[in-house]
Design a protein around this motif. Sequence first.
Motif, mmCIF file in Angstrom:
data_model
loop_
_atom_site.group_PDB
_atom_site.id
_atom_site.type_symbol
_atom_site.label_atom_id
_atom_site.label_comp_id
_atom_site.label_asym_id
_atom_site.label_seq_id
_atom_site.Cartn_x
_atom_site.Cartn_y
_atom_site.Cartn_z
ATOM 1 N N VAL A 56 3.040 2.299 -6.360
ATOM 2 C CA VAL A 56 2.957 2.567 -4.924
ATOM 3 C C VAL A 56 3.529 3.965 -4.682
ATOM 4 O O VAL A 56 4.600 4.297 -5.188
ATOM 5 N N LYS A 57 2.811 4.781 -3.932
ATOM 6 C CA LYS A 57 3.280 6.129 -3.627
ATOM 7 C C LYS A 57 4.005 6.134 -2.287
ATOM 8 O O LYS A 57 3.469 5.688 -1.273
ATOM 9 N N GLU B 250 6.449 8.039 -6.776
ATOM 10 C CA GLU B 250 5.789 6.795 -7.136
ATOM 11 C C GLU B 250 6.806 5.747 -7.576
ATOM 12 O O GLU B 250 7.760 6.052 -8.296
ATOM 13 N N SER C 156 0.848 -1.196 0.000
ATOM 14 C CA SER C 156 0.000 0.000 0.000
ATOM 15 C C SER C 156 0.882 1.245 0.000
ATOM 16 O O SER C 156 2.090 1.189 0.283
ATOM 17 N N ASP C 157 0.273 2.386 -0.330
ATOM 18 C CA ASP C 157 0.985 3.663 -0.239
ATOM 19 C C ASP C 157 1.508 3.838 1.179
ATOM 20 O O ASP C 157 0.864 3.425 2.155
#
Length: 300
Positions: free
Chosen positions: A160-161, A143, A88-89
């Motif tokens: 993904v950030k 990113e 996840s981010d």
Amino acid sequence: RCSVDNRVTRVAWLNRSSILYAGNDKWCLDPRVVLLANTKTQYSIQIQDVDVYDEGPYTCSVQTDNHPKTSRVHLIVQVSPKITEISSDISINEGGNVSLTCIATGRPDPTITWRHISPKAVGFISEDEYLEITGITREQSGEYECSASNDVAAPVVQRVKVTVNYPPYISDAKSTGVPVGQKGILLCEASAVPSADFQWYKDDKRLAEGQKGLKVENKAFFSRLTFFNVSEQDYGNYTCVASNQLGNTNASMILYEEKTPALTPWKGPGAVHDGNNGAWRRGVPVWLLTLPLAQLARHF
């Protein structure tokens, strides 16, 4: 497909040890398996909507003059890549460690690569399911793209950030000169994640928003202090303070009086200065002043 000739008396298709078709008779219960052709030259079946479980050996068995013969083919099922799990981010403070995961399936097994989506990034930074970043810096924020490819279909990608938090630092704060009665501006630029909160002080006194004659304008990366009509009392030392939950920093600048330049008297067109007595003579060209009187008379 299984090629046959007129010597063949019996035919059958088998999957491993299970009979699929014997002649025109279907022996399996799978509706996806159908008989395509049973002629003097060809005995063929079709498997619709192929699944990975269909992979394996298939045998065409024929009876010829009481002598059985078999022909075997191996079905290889290819599957486009699919990313089934990805991190996840994430938000992390500068200097921390980051671990990103990207799991993909496919047949053959897909190749996983990571790259940083940044103008400064060159090529891949990892050719593995896992990406480890130790002591992350603010330049490494942004990113990160995971790509899964196996040449069966176009690669699939997901991003993904990664947000890197860091305390403010002031990049621009300059002193400014303004004449009395004019509009003056002091600008304070700061970079920070999360964005900085700004405060202004004159000497040790905090300036409040809406104070008469002043306007404080705060944006994500700068703060502007505007004086609409600068007076003598406005001149002095000002401090900009930028802060977020990770820390704060400040910079000082001076609003000083800028003198209006004195205007040089305009002498008018054709004016010439006499170096002997400092007087100005108007309307007489310089070249006439150097001619003898006799020449002047002849000239006119």
